[in-house]
Design a protein around this motif. Structure first.
Motif, mmCIF file in Angstrom:
data_model
loop_
_atom_site.group_PDB
_atom_site.id
_atom_site.type_symbol
_atom_site.label_atom_id
_atom_site.label_comp_id
_atom_site.label_asym_id
_atom_site.label_seq_id
_atom_site.Cartn_x
_atom_site.Cartn_y
_atom_site.Cartn_z
ATOM 1 N N MET A 1 -25.661 -5.417 -49.050
ATOM 2 C CA MET A 1 -26.136 -6.748 -49.425
ATOM 3 C C MET A 1 -26.281 -7.612 -48.182
ATOM 4 O O MET A 1 -25.381 -7.679 -47.364
ATOM 5 C CB MET A 1 -25.137 -7.409 -50.402
ATOM 6 C CG MET A 1 -25.548 -8.809 -50.844
ATOM 7 S SD MET A 1 -24.411 -9.490 -52.091
ATOM 8 C CE MET A 1 -22.919 -9.680 -51.150
ATOM 9 N N SER A 2 -27.442 -8.267 -48.042
ATOM 10 C CA SER A 2 -27.645 -9.173 -46.913
ATOM 11 C C SER A 2 -26.634 -10.304 -46.969
ATOM 12 O O SER A 2 -26.340 -10.848 -48.029
ATOM 13 C CB SER A 2 -29.065 -9.749 -46.972
ATOM 14 O OG SER A 2 -29.173 -10.857 -46.116
ATOM 15 N N HIS A 4 -27.012 -13.224 -46.119
ATOM 16 C CA HIS A 4 -27.642 -14.483 -46.484
ATOM 17 C C HIS A 4 -28.208 -14.474 -47.903
ATOM 18 O O HIS A 4 -28.858 -15.426 -48.309
ATOM 19 C CB HIS A 4 -28.759 -14.812 -45.491
ATOM 20 C CG HIS A 4 -28.272 -14.958 -44.079
ATOM 21 N ND1 HIS A 4 -27.365 -15.931 -43.708
ATOM 22 C CD2 HIS A 4 -28.553 -14.241 -42.963
ATOM 23 C CE1 HIS A 4 -27.121 -15.817 -42.409
ATOM 24 N NE2 HIS A 4 -27.810 -14.801 -41.941
ATOM 25 N N ALA A 5 -28.014 -13.362 -48.631
ATOM 26 C CA ALA A 5 -28.577 -13.263 -49.975
ATOM 27 C C ALA A 5 -27.849 -14.216 -50.929
ATOM 28 O O ALA A 5 -26.632 -14.216 -51.017
ATOM 29 C CB ALA A 5 -28.483 -11.838 -50.490
ATOM 30 N N ALA A 8 -28.126 -10.882 -55.148
ATOM 31 C CA ALA A 8 -28.376 -9.496 -54.769
ATOM 32 C C ALA A 8 -28.241 -8.616 -56.003
ATOM 33 O O ALA A 8 -27.224 -8.679 -56.708
ATOM 34 C CB ALA A 8 -27.399 -9.044 -53.685
ATOM 35 N N ASP A 32 -32.992 -8.392 -53.063
ATOM 36 C CA ASP A 32 -32.222 -9.527 -52.555
ATOM 37 C C ASP A 32 -33.087 -10.771 -52.589
ATOM 38 O O ASP A 32 -34.285 -10.706 -52.298
ATOM 39 C CB ASP A 32 -31.780 -9.292 -51.111
ATOM 40 C CG ASP A 32 -30.617 -8.313 -50.990
ATOM 41 O OD1 ASP A 32 -30.239 -8.023 -49.850
ATOM 42 O OD2 ASP A 32 -30.106 -7.850 -52.021
ATOM 43 N N ILE A 33 -32.488 -11.906 -52.920
ATOM 44 C CA ILE A 33 -33.140 -13.202 -52.823
ATOM 45 C C ILE A 33 -32.392 -14.007 -51.761
ATOM 46 O O ILE A 33 -31.198 -14.265 -51.892
ATOM 47 C CB ILE A 33 -33.118 -13.963 -54.170
ATOM 48 C CG1 ILE A 33 -33.773 -13.121 -55.277
ATOM 49 C CG2 ILE A 33 -33.801 -15.325 -54.018
ATOM 50 C CD1 ILE A 33 -35.221 -12.777 -55.036
ATOM 51 N N GLN A 34 -33.118 -14.379 -50.702
ATOM 52 C CA GLN A 34 -32.495 -15.065 -49.575
ATOM 53 C C GLN A 34 -32.473 -16.580 -49.786
ATOM 54 O O GLN A 34 -33.260 -17.131 -50.546
ATOM 55 C CB GLN A 34 -33.260 -14.750 -48.280
ATOM 56 C CG GLN A 34 -33.485 -13.269 -48.027
ATOM 57 C CD GLN A 34 -32.200 -12.485 -47.841
ATOM 58 O OE1 GLN A 34 -31.191 -13.046 -47.425
ATOM 59 N NE2 GLN A 34 -32.218 -11.195 -48.141
ATOM 60 N N SER A 35 -31.598 -17.249 -49.082
ATOM 61 C CA SER A 35 -31.493 -18.704 -49.142
ATOM 62 C C SER A 35 -32.828 -19.346 -48.789
ATOM 63 O O SER A 35 -33.438 -19.011 -47.775
ATOM 64 C CB SER A 35 -30.408 -19.176 -48.171
ATOM 65 O OG SER A 35 -30.322 -20.576 -48.168
ATOM 66 N N GLU A 37 -35.716 -18.930 -50.052
ATOM 67 C CA GLU A 37 -36.890 -18.086 -50.291
ATOM 68 C C GLU A 37 -37.599 -18.474 -51.585
ATOM 69 O O GLU A 37 -36.980 -18.956 -52.538
ATOM 70 C CB GLU A 37 -36.427 -16.615 -50.375
ATOM 71 C CG GLU A 37 -37.532 -15.625 -50.713
ATOM 72 C CD GLU A 37 -37.014 -14.206 -50.905
ATOM 73 O OE1 GLU A 37 -37.840 -13.332 -51.201
ATOM 74 O OE2 GLU A 37 -35.797 -13.963 -50.754
ATOM 75 N N CYS A 167 -30.115 -21.437 -56.137
ATOM 76 C CA CYS A 167 -31.310 -20.728 -56.590
ATOM 77 C C CYS A 167 -31.756 -21.274 -57.943
ATOM 78 O O CYS A 167 -30.920 -21.517 -58.816
ATOM 79 C CB CYS A 167 -31.031 -19.229 -56.699
ATOM 80 S SG CYS A 167 -32.488 -18.234 -57.121
#
Length: 226
Positions: A1-2, A4-5, A8, A32-35, A37, A167
């Motif tokens: 998991m990133s 910054h995700a 995830a 993954d959904i990043q900050s 994004e 999010c």
């Protein structure tokens, strides 16, 4: 998991039993959904888009796999803990606004903060501020029945953003609006995504709208195309 995700998803599958028959709606989806994004989940009706969004928001649990929100595994949380995390980290916008008809726009937008037990005066002030930012500063005391379709959806966007979530998950947020009004709501959500630095995940079957997002995740028969 990133690291910054914000959200995830790992190897998500979701199946349902219908009349004794197992129906696989999602099959091994990871993303993954990043900050900050903006992401579109694109696909035809029945491809699993809304199911994936519900899993990402902890409204449903996967048959297999895991969802992590703000570094916390949804699978490891009890229902009440999952609800608190959802209230803190995620805002929801649906195709149908789901505003409470007996409450004003201000009261509807303040509701997530009141659920969080923020003092009423503070919650109303925060709701008024975000309603002003979505262009409804003059409609605070109007009930949903007194608002146009576009205004109701703007109020729903304000409600999703009032907690300053990490999010926003939007399920066909323009699907119940005419093309002009839908375009205005989409413009608004993208503008506020930048202003609030809130990640935005939008389920849609509209390729033109999806093309405005940073990333596109396309589902076909429950499988994420790569």
């Amino acid at each position: 998991m990133s690291k910054h995700a914000v959200i995830a998803c790992r190897n998500l599958s979701r199946s349902f039993t219908d009349a004794g028959r197992t129906v696989e709606v999602l099959k091994g989806v990871s993303l993954d959904i990043q900050s900050g994004e903006t992401a579109a989940i694109l696909g035809a009706s029945g491809s699993g888009k809304s199911t994936l969004l519900h899993l990402m928001g902890g409204l449903d649990q996967p048959t297999e796999g895991e969802v992590w929100v703000d570094g916390q595994g949804m699978h490891a949380l009890k229902d009440a803990e999952r609800g608190r995390l959802r209230n803190q980290a995620i805002g929801f916008v649906y195709q149908f606004h789901h505003l409470l008809p007996e409450f004003t726009a201000l009261e509807n937008a303040a509701m997530p903060l009141l659920i969080r037990r923020v003092p009423t005066t503070e919650a109303r002030e925060a709701a008024a501020e975000v309603l002003e930012q979505v262009g409804l500063g003059h409609r605070l005391e109007h009930k949903p029945g007194e608002l146009s379709g576009g205004e109701r959806q703007r109020a729903a966007v304000a409600r999703a953003l009032v907690t300053r979530p990490q999010c926003v998950l939007a399920d066909e947020p323009t699907g119940n609006l005419d093309s002009r009004t839908g375009g205005q709501v989409a413009d608004l959500m993208l503008t506020l995504n930048e202003r609030f630095n809130t990640a935005l995940v939008m389920v849609t079957h509209d390729r033109e709208l999806a093309a405005r997002m940073n990333t596109i995740h396309e589902l076909e028969d429950g499988i994420l195309k790569v």
